[in-house]
Design an enzyme around this catalytic site. Structure first.
Site, PDB file in Angstrom:
ATOM      1  N   LYS A  26       0.865  -1.263  -0.129  1.00  0.00           N
ATOM      2  CA  LYS A  26       0.183   0.162   0.054  1.00  0.00           C
ATOM      3  C   LYS A  26       0.886   1.222  -0.254  1.00  0.00           C
ATOM      4  O   LYS A  26       0.588   2.267  -0.703  1.00  0.00           O
ATOM      5  CB  LYS A  26      -0.808   0.117   1.142  1.00  0.00           C
ATOM      6  N   ASP A  49     -10.194   2.818   2.679  1.00  0.00           N
ATOM      7  CA  ASP A  49     -10.586   1.974   3.955  1.00  0.00           C
ATOM      8  C   ASP A  49     -11.357   3.104   4.830  1.00  0.00           C
ATOM      9  O   ASP A  49     -12.252   2.510   5.377  1.00  0.00           O
ATOM     10  CB  ASP A  49      -9.163   1.778   4.922  1.00  0.00           C
ATOM     11  N   GLY A  86      -1.820   0.666  13.826  1.00  0.00           N
ATOM     12  CA  GLY A  86      -1.421   0.323  12.620  1.00  0.00           C
ATOM     13  C   GLY A  86      -1.891   1.285  11.602  1.00  0.00           C
ATOM     14  O   GLY A  86      -2.420   1.952  11.779  1.00  0.00           O
ATOM     15  N   ALA A 143      -4.740   0.309   9.737  1.00  0.00           N
ATOM     16  CA  ALA A 143      -6.000   0.356   9.690  1.00  0.00           C
ATOM     17  C   ALA A 143      -6.509   1.570  10.696  1.00  0.00           C
ATOM     18  O   ALA A 143      -7.424   2.311  10.631  1.00  0.00           O
ATOM     19  CB  ALA A 143      -6.749  -0.732  10.179  1.00  0.00           C
TER      20      ALA A 143
HETATM   21  P1  ATR Z   1      -2.422  -2.960  10.681  1.00  0.00           P
HETATM   22  O1  ATR Z   1      -3.052  -4.364   9.884  1.00  0.00           O
HETATM   23  O2  ATR Z   1      -3.841  -1.887  11.012  1.00  0.00           O
HETATM   24  O3  ATR Z   1      -1.784  -2.085   9.965  1.00  0.00           O
HETATM   25  P2  ATR Z   1      -0.416  -3.713  12.491  1.00  0.00           P
HETATM   26  O4  ATR Z   1       0.488  -2.792  11.949  1.00  0.00           O
HETATM   27  O5  ATR Z   1      -0.392  -5.413  12.155  1.00  0.00           O
HETATM   28  O6  ATR Z   1      -1.892  -3.086  12.033  1.00  0.00           O
HETATM   29  O7  ATR Z   1      -0.798  -3.917  14.131  1.00  0.00           O
HETATM   30  C1  ATR Z   1      -1.509  -4.717  14.753  1.00  0.00           C
HETATM   31  C2  ATR Z   1      -2.178  -3.767  15.825  1.00  0.00           C
HETATM   32  O8  ATR Z   1      -2.944  -4.855  16.496  1.00  0.00           O
HETATM   33  C3  ATR Z   1      -1.167  -3.063  16.789  1.00  0.00           C
HETATM   34  O9  ATR Z   1      -1.897  -2.038  17.233  1.00  0.00           O
HETATM   35  C4  ATR Z   1      -1.073  -4.028  17.825  1.00  0.00           C
HETATM   36  O10 ATR Z   1      -0.596  -3.534  18.865  1.00  0.00           O
HETATM   37  P3  ATR Z   1       1.093  -3.488  19.273  1.00  0.00           P
HETATM   38  O11 ATR Z   1       1.399  -2.348  18.512  1.00  0.00           O
HETATM   39  O12 ATR Z   1       0.884  -3.322  20.893  1.00  0.00           O
HETATM   40  O13 ATR Z   1       1.550  -4.604  19.007  1.00  0.00           O
HETATM   41  C5  ATR Z   1      -2.242  -4.705  17.949  1.00  0.00           C
HETATM   42  N1  ATR Z   1      -2.566  -5.745  18.768  1.00  0.00           N
HETATM   43  C6  ATR Z   1      -2.244  -7.242  18.170  1.00  0.00           C
HETATM   44  N2  ATR Z   1      -2.453  -8.198  19.063  1.00  0.00           N
HETATM   45  C7  ATR Z   1      -3.050  -7.451  20.040  1.00  0.00           C
HETATM   46  C8  ATR Z   1      -3.424  -7.986  21.460  1.00  0.00           C
HETATM   47  N3  ATR Z   1      -3.723  -9.273  21.714  1.00  0.00           N
HETATM   48  N4  ATR Z   1      -3.823  -7.081  22.427  1.00  0.00           N
HETATM   49  C9  ATR Z   1      -3.893  -5.806  22.123  1.00  0.00           C
HETATM   50  N5  ATR Z   1      -3.417  -5.621  20.855  1.00  0.00           N
HETATM   51  C10 ATR Z   1      -3.146  -6.238  19.861  1.00  0.00           C
END
Ligand code: ATR
Length: 286
Positions: free
Chosen positions: A71, A107, A136, A138
């Site tokens: 992206k 999105d 992240g 999203a």
């Molecule tokens: P995106 O798909 O939106 O780009 P990503 O960059 O893969 O997202 O990030 C995943 C998000 O889910 C992050 O905010 C992550 O938190 P951390 O930055 O602390 O890792 C969050 N996340 C994943 N598993 C989690 C869990 N079990 N509890 C809370 N947050 C979680």
């Protein structure tokens, strides 16, 4: 628009791409609207992505969708970006204006479209405070959409506070602040909307460790996860009698603008489309 006997050609590109629902969504719309055209999924590794984009016109594509991990690279390769794509630095939808490749990020519009359709007037009574869980890509799109819709204050809460801080710095809007989950819990009684953008609660992942008990009665809870359709977070919110919105609507609504660019008609997110995609997801899980 690029037309031949078989109609415009579009694609979704990612790495991996096998599980993308986009071909089913666009294929269903083409059939329902009786339009000529095709939509295919294409797996392209990161090192080949610039050459893939450079060859789109010659390959006869009207445009397509871009997903993980391309992206941001796609945004850098476009000749023109919408204002939203510029702010987010990432695109999920490409089309041509003449020979210029244009990129948009739909999105956030998809997220708002789902809320508007499934929780009508969700933003009419109050939009003082929204809490977005996750930091992240999203979360960034969702936060941007909520600020555009006029929310007075936004808390971006992440398990890892540093990432929430970094995202707030990127967004550069005084209405936006970073927090950990504890701070977000404390702010719940004043929240009008709670959105989960983390992967927690997704099939195969642990449930999100976040209680909704302190939300006011008018609050809406939105989880952008769509497998399963009802996440533990949404189940807890429903049990409290709160309005809930799942992630499938966002997936369907984000697809609509691209379809209109390539195939010339604005498609609708209908209960039939929803049922077709839900059945496909259920089939894959069986
Ligand atoms: P995106 O798909 O939106 O780009 P990503 O960059 O893969 O997202 O990030 C995943 C998000 O889910 C992050 O905010 C992550 O938190 P951390 O930055 O602390 O890792 C969050 N996340 C994943 N598993 C989690 C869990 N079990 N509890 C809370 N947050 C979680």
């Amino acid at each position: 628009m690029c037309r031949d006997m078989t109609g415009p050609k579009a694609f979704v590109v990612g790495w991996p791409i096998a599980h993308s629902r986009s071909p089913l969504i666009h294929g269903t719309w083409l059939k329902q609207l009786g339009l000529p055209g095709s939509y295919e999924k294409i797996a392209v590794p990161p090192e080949d992505f610039p050459a893939f984009v450079a060859g789109l016109r010659a390959a006869g594509f009207a445009g397509g969708n871009v997903t993980i991990p391309h992206k941001q690279t796609a945004a850098a390769l476009c000749g023109k970006l919408t204002a939203t794509a510029q702010r987010l630095g990432a695109v999920n939808t490409l089309w041509f204006e003449g020979d210029v490749l244009v990129g948009d990020n739909t999105d956030g519009a998809g997220f708002l479209g789902a809320l508007d359709q499934e929780a009508p007037d969700w933003d009419k009574r109050r939009r003082d405070l929204a809490i977005v869980l996750g930091a992240g890509g999203a979360a960034r799109a969702v936060a941007d959409a909520l600020l555009t819709r006029g929310f007075g204050r936004l808390i971006i809460a992440n398990r890892t506070l540093d990432r929430a801080d970094a995202l707030v710095r990127q967004i550069r809007d005084a209405r936006c602040e970073a927090s950990g989950f504890l701070g977000a819990q404390a702010a719940l009684p004043r929240a009008d909307l709670l959105v989960n953008t983390t992967s927690a609660g997704m099939l195969g992942q642990p449930p999100l460790d976040f209680a909704v008990d302190d939300l006011p009665e008018h609050a809406v809870v939105d989880d952008i996860v769509y497998v399963p359709r009802v996440t533990p977070l949404l189940r807890a919110a429903s049990a409290r009698g709160l309005r809930t919105v799942g992630g499938l609507g966002m997936l369907l609504h984000q697809a609509a603008p691209g379809f209109e660019h390539w195939f010339g008609m604005r498609p609708k997110v209908t209960p039939e489309l929803r049922a077709i995609v839900e059945a496909d997801i259920a089939g894959e899980r069986r």
